[in-house]
Design a protein around this motif. Structure first.
Motif, short mmCIF file in Angstrom:
data_model
loop_
_atom_site.label_atom_id
_atom_site.label_comp_id
_atom_site.label_asym_id
_atom_site.label_seq_id
_atom_site.Cartn_x
_atom_site.Cartn_y
_atom_site.Cartn_z
N ARG A 105 -23.25 -21.75 -31.85
CA ARG A 105 -24.14 -20.59 -31.77
C ARG A 105 -25.30 -20.73 -32.75
O ARG A 105 -26.42 -20.30 -32.46
CB ARG A 105 -23.35 -19.30 -31.99
CG ARG A 105 -22.55 -18.91 -30.74
CD ARG A 105 -21.82 -17.58 -30.88
NE ARG A 105 -20.51 -17.71 -31.49
CZ ARG A 105 -19.45 -18.23 -30.89
NH1 ARG A 105 -19.53 -18.70 -29.67
NH2 ARG A 105 -18.30 -18.30 -31.51
N GLY A 109 -28.19 -20.72 -30.31
CA GLY A 109 -28.57 -19.31 -30.26
C GLY A 109 -27.35 -18.42 -30.35
O GLY A 109 -26.26 -18.79 -29.88
N SER A 110 -27.53 -17.26 -30.93
CA SER A 110 -26.40 -16.38 -31.21
C SER A 110 -25.68 -15.90 -29.95
O SER A 110 -24.51 -15.55 -30.01
CB SER A 110 -26.85 -15.17 -32.04
OG SER A 110 -27.82 -14.44 -31.32
#
Length: 187
Positions: A105, A109-110
């Motif tokens: 992540r 990306g989260s």
């Protein structure tokens, strides 16, 4: 990990320098055992603990016996006080990178939901799996360029769920204790 483990074994009584990645001096000649002994001899004056890595290739016990033990034995002929730990993943170290979704992540990306294997050490080709997970997440850089990040960011708690990592950590603790004993400490 080394600093945290040393501090847990010897609270307030340890100093851990930065780790060095070393290999046999160039040109590397001879059998693996001779190259391991040469690499350790080359850095003996500046290091007190050595980690010897070999990929397990799905038989870590055999890799230990054939790839690590002979090098340790050859080195101990010249340096009887050698403090060393074996790092032998079941297949490849890349399996250990597949254990912590948070690192993915961070990279992807989260909101990323990487499809990580439930049992990374059972992956037939962890390098291929790592590359696929990164590619599926939109990463275009080669996985090899991210190894340092994985090494720094993968959670120790997640790694401790893997049997081969547990064995490595136990060996590393033993090597730390050996260094401490050579310095006059007892645990």
């Amino acid at each position: 990990m080394l600093a945290a483990l040393a501090a847990s074994l010897f609270p307030g009584a340890c100093e851990v320098e930065n780790s060095l990645g070393i290999d046999a001096p160039h040109p590397a000649q001879g059998a693996r055992a001779e190259r391991i002994a040469a690499a350790i001899a080359d850095r003996w004056a500046e290091c007190t603990l050595f980690v010897i890595h070999a990929d397990g290739a799905s038989d870590p016990e055999s890799a230990q016996r054939s790839c690590v033990d002979p090098g340790v034995e050859a080195t101990r002929c010249a340096y009887p006080s050698l403090a060393a730990a074996s790092c032998v993943p079941v297949r490849e170290t890349e399996a250990w990178m597949l254990v912590d979704g948070e690192v993915f992540r961070t990279l992807l990306g989260s909101g990323a939901q990487p499809a990580l294997p439930a049992e990374p050490e059972r992956e037939a080709d962890p390098k291929l799996t790592l590359g696929r997970v990164l590619k599926d997440g939109g990463m275009r850089r080669r996985p090899e360029r991210l190894y340092r990040l994985f090494g720094e960011e993968v959670s120790l708690e997640a790694l401790r769920t893997l049997p081969a990592f547990q064995l490595f950590e136990t060996e590393l603790a033993g090597a730390i204790r050996a260094v401490a004993r050579s310095q006059g400490w007892s645990d």
